[in-house]
Structures are given as C-alpha cells and as structure tokens.
Design a protein around this motif. Structure first.
Motif, PDB file in Angstrom:
ATOM      1  N   ILE B 161       0.825  -1.207   0.000  1.00 51.63           N
ATOM      2  CA  ILE B 161       0.000   0.000   0.000  1.00 51.63           C
ATOM      3  C   ILE B 161       0.859   1.256   0.000  1.00 51.63           C
ATOM      4  O   ILE B 161       0.372   2.337  -0.262  1.00 51.63           O
ATOM      5  CB  ILE B 161      -0.998   0.036   1.178  1.00 51.63           C
ATOM      6  N   SER B 162       2.156   1.140   0.287  1.00 54.82           N
ATOM      7  CA  SER B 162       2.995   2.341   0.258  1.00 54.82           C
ATOM      8  C   SER B 162       3.515   2.653  -1.136  1.00 54.82           C
ATOM      9  O   SER B 162       3.741   3.808  -1.456  1.00 54.82           O
ATOM     10  CB  SER B 162       4.191   2.198   1.194  1.00 54.82           C
ATOM     11  N   LEU B 167       3.493   3.916  -7.845  1.00 50.13           N
ATOM     12  CA  LEU B 167       3.858   3.213  -9.075  1.00 50.13           C
ATOM     13  C   LEU B 167       2.849   3.523 -10.181  1.00 50.13           C
ATOM     14  O   LEU B 167       3.218   3.857 -11.304  1.00 50.13           O
ATOM     15  CB  LEU B 167       3.900   1.712  -8.800  1.00 50.13           C
ATOM     16  N   GLY B 168       1.565   3.442  -9.828  1.00 48.07           N
ATOM     17  CA  GLY B 168       0.537   3.722 -10.816  1.00 48.07           C
ATOM     18  C   GLY B 168       0.572   5.164 -11.280  1.00 48.07           C
ATOM     19  O   GLY B 168       0.541   5.453 -12.488  1.00 48.07           O
ATOM     20  N   LEU B 169       0.674   6.087 -10.311  1.00 47.78           N
ATOM     21  CA  LEU B 169       0.632   7.506 -10.660  1.00 47.78           C
ATOM     22  C   LEU B 169       1.843   7.915 -11.493  1.00 47.78           C
ATOM     23  O   LEU B 169       1.749   8.789 -12.351  1.00 47.78           O
ATOM     24  CB  LEU B 169       0.570   8.351  -9.387  1.00 47.78           C
ATOM     25  N   SER B 170       2.996   7.252 -11.259  1.00 46.07           N
ATOM     26  CA  SER B 170       4.197   7.651 -11.987  1.00 46.07           C
ATOM     27  C   SER B 170       4.069   7.340 -13.477  1.00 46.07           C
ATOM     28  O   SER B 170       4.769   7.933 -14.299  1.00 46.07           O
ATOM     29  CB  SER B 170       5.421   6.950 -11.410  1.00 46.07           C
ATOM     30  N   LEU B 171       3.191   6.383 -13.820  1.00 46.67           N
ATOM     31  CA  LEU B 171       3.077   6.008 -15.224  1.00 46.67           C
ATOM     32  C   LEU B 171       1.953   6.762 -15.951  1.00 46.67           C
ATOM     33  O   LEU B 171       1.846   6.670 -17.169  1.00 46.67           O
ATOM     34  CB  LEU B 171       2.863   4.499 -15.354  1.00 46.67           C
ATOM     35  N   VAL B 172       1.134   7.504 -15.189  1.00 49.32           N
ATOM     36  CA  VAL B 172       0.068   8.275 -15.839  1.00 49.32           C
ATOM     37  C   VAL B 172       0.634   9.272 -16.855  1.00 49.32           C
ATOM     38  O   VAL B 172       0.143   9.351 -17.986  1.00 49.32           O
ATOM     39  CB  VAL B 172      -0.817   8.955 -14.781  1.00 49.32           C
ATOM     40  N   SER B 209       9.633   3.003  -6.791  1.00 48.82           N
ATOM     41  CA  SER B 209       8.509   2.168  -6.363  1.00 48.82           C
ATOM     42  C   SER B 209       8.573   0.781  -6.994  1.00 48.82           C
ATOM     43  O   SER B 209       8.132  -0.196  -6.391  1.00 48.82           O
ATOM     44  CB  SER B 209       7.167   2.848  -6.653  1.00 48.82           C
ATOM     45  N   ALA B 210       9.158   0.676  -8.180  1.00 45.62           N
ATOM     46  CA  ALA B 210       9.297  -0.647  -8.786  1.00 45.62           C
ATOM     47  C   ALA B 210      10.293  -1.490  -7.993  1.00 45.62           C
ATOM     48  O   ALA B 210      10.106  -2.703  -7.853  1.00 45.62           O
ATOM     49  CB  ALA B 210       9.754  -0.516 -10.230  1.00 45.62           C
ATOM     50  N   MET B 211      11.337  -0.848  -7.451  1.00 48.02           N
ATOM     51  CA  MET B 211      12.265  -1.595  -6.607  1.00 48.02           C
ATOM     52  C   MET B 211      11.586  -2.059  -5.342  1.00 48.02           C
ATOM     53  O   MET B 211      11.854  -3.153  -4.835  1.00 48.02           O
ATOM     54  CB  MET B 211      13.467  -0.739  -6.266  1.00 48.02           C
ATOM     55  N   ALA B 212      10.694  -1.202  -4.804  1.00 45.80           N
ATOM     56  CA  ALA B 212       9.931  -1.609  -3.625  1.00 45.80           C
ATOM     57  C   ALA B 212       9.057  -2.804  -3.981  1.00 45.80           C
ATOM     58  O   ALA B 212       8.859  -3.709  -3.180  1.00 45.80           O
ATOM     59  CB  ALA B 212       9.071  -0.451  -3.132  1.00 45.80           C
ATOM     60  N   GLU B 213       8.546  -2.826  -5.217  1.00 44.99           N
ATOM     61  CA  GLU B 213       7.689  -3.923  -5.614  1.00 44.99           C
ATOM     62  C   GLU B 213       8.475  -5.221  -5.746  1.00 44.99           C
ATOM     63  O   GLU B 213       7.968  -6.295  -5.437  1.00 44.99           O
ATOM     64  CB  GLU B 213       7.025  -3.588  -6.953  1.00 44.99           C
ATOM     65  N   LYS B 310       4.520  10.488   1.728  1.00 45.53           N
ATOM     66  CA  LYS B 310       4.830  11.911   1.882  1.00 45.53           C
ATOM     67  C   LYS B 310       5.689  12.449   0.749  1.00 45.53           C
ATOM     68  O   LYS B 310       5.762  13.653   0.551  1.00 45.53           O
ATOM     69  CB  LYS B 310       5.577  12.140   3.207  1.00 45.53           C
ATOM     70  N   VAL B 311       6.400  11.578   0.054  1.00 41.17           N
ATOM     71  CA  VAL B 311       7.292  12.065  -1.007  1.00 41.17           C
ATOM     72  C   VAL B 311       6.809  11.628  -2.390  1.00 41.17           C
ATOM     73  O   VAL B 311       6.510  12.452  -3.247  1.00 41.17           O
ATOM     74  CB  VAL B 311       8.743  11.577  -0.770  1.00 41.17           C
ATOM     75  N   LEU B 312       6.725  10.299  -2.585  1.00 40.22           N
ATOM     76  CA  LEU B 312       6.495   9.796  -3.941  1.00 40.22           C
ATOM     77  C   LEU B 312       5.112  10.173  -4.475  1.00 40.22           C
ATOM     78  O   LEU B 312       4.991  10.652  -5.602  1.00 40.22           O
ATOM     79  CB  LEU B 312       6.685   8.281  -3.969  1.00 40.22           C
ATOM     80  N   ILE B 313       4.055   9.947  -3.672  1.00 42.12           N
ATOM     81  CA  ILE B 313       2.702  10.201  -4.178  1.00 42.12           C
ATOM     82  C   ILE B 313       2.479  11.688  -4.458  1.00 42.12           C
ATOM     83  O   ILE B 313       2.013  12.044  -5.555  1.00 42.12           O
ATOM     84  CB  ILE B 313       1.647   9.616  -3.221  1.00 42.12           C
ATOM     85  N   PRO B 314       2.820  12.621  -3.523  1.00 47.07           N
ATOM     86  CA  PRO B 314       2.655  14.041  -3.867  1.00 47.07           C
ATOM     87  C   PRO B 314       3.453  14.435  -5.104  1.00 47.07           C
ATOM     88  O   PRO B 314       2.928  15.129  -5.994  1.00 47.07           O
ATOM     89  CB  PRO B 314       3.175  14.764  -2.628  1.00 47.07           C
TER      90      PRO B 314
END
Lengths: 195, 330
Positions: B161-162, B167-172, B209-213, B310-314
């Motif tokens: 969930i983090s 990941l999704g938003l970065s590809l929009v 985020s892909a590395m987190a995945e 706090k960082v990636l999503i904003p």
C-alpha cells in the motif's frame, strides 16, 4: 523503589534531528561513490587450498611434544597439562624411566575435543608440550583425531631451543648429583646448619 | 482458415517457448551475475569453484534445490502453502507477456508481432499482476504457521500500500504522452525522444517504487533476513523456495524491461538489432539494482511508508498536473 512517572515527565528525549534534503542527498552520493570505488579494487580474498598464508610462529594449532637439546624427551608426565585442560582432552600415564627420570608411558591427545586454547603449553614446566601453527590435520574419521605419543613426539626443541629441564631440576639424575645443576648451590647439611 | 489458425498457434507457441526459456535462463544467470558483481563491490571474488568463473554455479544450485527435501511444516495450510510460490513465480513471468521485444517481423509476407500479447490495456495488465504477486508473499507468510513468516507476509502486504499508488501515478504521464496503454504503442511513441528525457521525475518515482515492488534491498522488509530469519519464505525448502527465487529474479528482468519500455525507448537503439538493445537495457537496469543493493541499508517500516505517502505520491500528483498543463500549452 520504582521511579515516579511524573518525575520522568518533561525529561523526555529530544526529538530526533531532521536531516535536510541536501544532507541526505550528499550521504547517498558518498555511499554510491564508495561502493563504486571498491569495484576497482583487487579482491582481498585468500583462496585457501591454493593460497596458504604463513601463520605467525605463536599461532595455536596442532600440539607437539618436543625434545630437549640433548635429544631426550622433555615431558616429565607431571599431569599439569591434563589438569589444566578445560575440555579434558589430554591423558597420560607416568612411570619412572632410566636414571630415575619421570616420563610418560603413554600420552594421548584427543584433537576431536581440543579447543586449541594453549593452556597446556602455559602450564608445562618443562616446555615439552607446545602448539604449532600447523592447522591442517582434520580427519574424516573422528577416531583418527586421537593422537598417541609417537604421533605427538617431534625431533626438535620447538619454540624453546636451549631449555633443558634436567639441567635446572634439582633432582639427582644420571650424571649430575643434587646441587650440581646450573645456578644451583650444593645442598645444605641440616646438621651443620644450626644457629 | 484452419491453416491460418494453426500457423498462428505454432508461431505463438514458439514465441512463448523462446520468451520463457530466455526468462528462466536469464534468471539463473542473473543470480550468478548478482553474486559476482556484489562480491566485487565488497572486494570479494564471488563464486569461482563450479566451472570457469563459477559459470556452472546456477546449474549446481538448481541441482541442489531439486534434490532437497520438500518440507511442509506441521500445522501449515498445505494448499495455500504450496500455492504461494507458484503465484509469485507465475505472476512475474506473465508480466513479460505484454513486453514488445522487437518491431513486427515480416516473414513470408506475414507480419508477426514480436510480443506474446499486444493488449490494449497492457499497462493495467501489469498492475494487476504486480498486485497479485503480493498475494504469493502474504499467503506464503500466513500459511507457513510461523511467526517470522507471518511478520514477513504482513510486511509485504503493508509495503504494497505504500508503493502501489506511486507506481501507478508515476506512469500516468507516460500514458498521457503516448496516448495509449498498449506497451507497443508506448514504445512507438518514443521514436524521437525516449520518455526519460521528457519525464525524469516520473522515471525516478517509477524506479523507486518498482524496486519496492520487487522486494529487494533497500525495500526487502518482507525478507529482512537479520530480523525475520528469511521473512515470508522462512519455512520453504527445496524447489518451492527455488520458485520464490526464480520469481524474484524474473521480476528483476521484467522490471528492467518495463523501465526500458516506459522510459528508455524499449527496443529502440542504433546499430545493434532491437532484441539486443532490449537485453542490454535490462542488464543495465539489473546492474544498477545490484549496485543499489550493495550500497544502501534496509529502510525501516515507517521510513518506507513516509517515503511512499509523503514524497512519492505528492511528487507524482504534481508531475501529472504539470504534464497535463504542458501538453495543453505545447
């Protein structure tokens, strides 16, 4: 007495220092640069069976029984090594040999048990038992790790080339009577030693 | 008609076989490459006993895994326990189905697309599978009937969930620029400029985020070998553990392929044939990931959450708005 929780109030730890973005970035760059630099260095691995490092003379591995400079066995079978051994891996039987010398009838070290602590060497009054840097004596069968006296005895003096116990002993042996050894005064005649 | 259908079937099977073989071979030798490269980063030698330069090491490892006892712990949920590693490996491999490896090949007057399935929702397919992959981790941890495995599985789910949103938003923005969710179209849209130049922020967010995945250091919380034993796969042995392993290394390749497709221009490149370019890009991404593994420590649970929320999503949201504005203006 337990501490009053109210006293602890106000003494709380200061909040952890926030690292700024620039600091964090600098730390990241330093880290990646360090690992990249290591990539160019030569590996420090020693490839054991092919490369064997010369170990220091005092490193502790296989145990030997040395001889004195005259070629006689140094061991006087005093049982001190056996007594001090923390894992009880040394055993022996003492007998009286030729010329009144004490010696070991048999002497046995179980290397399957030995922890190479070196206490036997420290306890030995005659420098007989010594540890050597030779560490390659593992066996496939555990019973082969039991070394008898003939496996342990060597033909040299080890780390103490000049020492001969019986020259300092103070006991009568073949050739030398009491009081005739090195740094030894003749025995006192107790009858003439009156005040 | 029937002949056409048969031909299509044969071509598909050949493509499937080639891709699957390449992926599994790649996974085996990626393990070797990782051990070797990581060793050099730590001034060690790495595997060098099995074959020249340790090149036979993956074969030796595979033989060891296959001959080890296949253990199912007492009190484990047998069905789920056996299912979990399969889920991890299969989802990782399936993701490669939508990756175009080369431009269409024209053979005997027929055009053969060099992708197993050119889905028009390829991007969503990838997201769906990457979310499913976490089920393998969470279920494996839960079914093992072990505290360490359970903690690892929970961490895997919490980690998802983090990073998933970011990941999704970065590809929009990538989809906005390409105007399609098909990976073939996205590669086609990068004919002039690869998206890494147009979307550097997106690229950074995607890679993190892909590395987190992929659950690798610094995001290997579900594994965390120094606190959880081996995390979610503590209780696994033999080839079941091997499947988790294959899953991880196939995932790295998929990640490299996706990074290439979304940001580095896919199979595009001068001089060399397209497949080679894609492979080179995958290897490049994999080496960077190994370098990161050799450098960074593991993040704490809350640090990962803070980074994600706090960082990636904003940053990703702001990036989307900026991209939209720029597309309207330009």
């Amino acid at each position: 007495m337990t501490q009053d929780p109210s006293q602890l109030k106000g003494k709380s730890l200061p909040p952890p220092r926030e690292t700024s973005g620039a600091e964090a970035l600098k730390a990241l760059v330093t880290g990646f640069a360090t690992t990249l630099k290591h990539l160019g260095r030569r590996p420090i691995t020693e490839q054991y069976p092919e490369e064997k490092r010369e170990l220091p003379a005092r490193s502790r591995a296989r145990i030997i029984l040395t001889r004195d400079p005259d070629g006689a066995e140094r061991c006087v079978a005093c049982y001190l090594c056996s007594a001090v051994c923390p894992v009880s891996c040394i055993s022996m039987q003492s007998i009286e040999g030729q010329g009144g010398r004490r010696m070991a009838a048999w002497f046995r070290i179980n290397f399957g048990r030995c922890i190479y602590c070196g206490l036997c060497e420290e306890a030995c009054p005659t420098s007989a038992i010594q540890l050597t840097p030779d560490y390659e004596h593992c066996q496939r069968a555990i019973l082969k790790s039991v070394y008898e006296k003939e496996d342990l005895l060597v033909d040299h003096c080890g780390k103490d080339p000049d020492y001969n116990f019986y020259r300092h002993a103070g006991v009568a042996t073949e050739g030398l009577d009491k009081g005739r050894h090195e740094k030894e005064a003749p025995p006192v005649n107790v009858r003439s030693n009156m005040p | 008609m029937v002949l056409d259908w048969l031909l299509g079937m044969i071509v598909l099977l050949v493509k499937l076989g080639l891709i699957l073989g390449a992926l599994l071979f790649g996974a085996a030798y990626l393990v070797w490459a990782e051990r070797k490269f990581l060793a050099r980063l730590q001034i060690r030698l790495g595997p060098n006993r099995a074959g020249k330069f340790g090149l036979l090491q993956p074969i030796a490892d595979a033989m060891k895994m296959l001959t080890k006892e296949d253990l199912v712990p007492d009190g484990a949920d047998t069905f789920v326990f056996k299912l979990a590693p399969v889920v991890v490996a299969v989802t990782a491999m399936l993701m490669f189905a939508v990756v175009p490896v080369a431009p269409d090949l024209v053979l005997f007057g027929r055009s053969i697309p060099m992708v197993i399935a050119d889905l028009n929702v390829g991007l969503l397919f990838i997201f769906a599978l990457s979310s499913l992959g976490v089920y393998g981790v969470a279920l494996g941890g839960w079914a093992s009937n072990s505290k360490f495995a359970l903690l690892g599985g929970i961490r895997g789910a919490a980690q998802m969930i983090s990073y998933e949103l970011a990941l999704g938003l970065s590809l929009v923005p990538v989809v906005m620029l390409a105007g399609s969710m098909s990976l073939t179209e996205i590669v086609a849209a990068q004919e002039r400029v690869p998206f890494i130049i147009l979307q550097p922020i997106s690229f950074a967010i995607f890679v993190i985020s892909a590395m987190a995945e992929s659950k690798r250091i610094p995001f290997d919380l579900p594994e965390a070998e120094n606190e959880l034993g081996a995390g979610f796969h503590t209780e696994y042995s033999g080839m079941r553990f091997g499947l988790f392993f294959i899953g991880e290394y196939v995932h790295i390749q998929v990640l490299g392929a996706l990074t290439a497709v979304f940001f580095l221009g896919g199979w595009r490149g001068p001089l060399l044939p397209p497949v080679i370019w894609l492979v080179l890009k995958i290897i490049f991404v994999a080496l960077i990931m190994i370098w990161i593994r050799g450098t960074l420590p593991r993040l704490r649970y809350d640090q990962l959450m803070a980074l994600g929320w706090k960082v990636l999503i904003p940053a990703a949201l702001v990036n989307i708005v900026l991209t939209g504005v720029l597309i309207l203006l330009v």
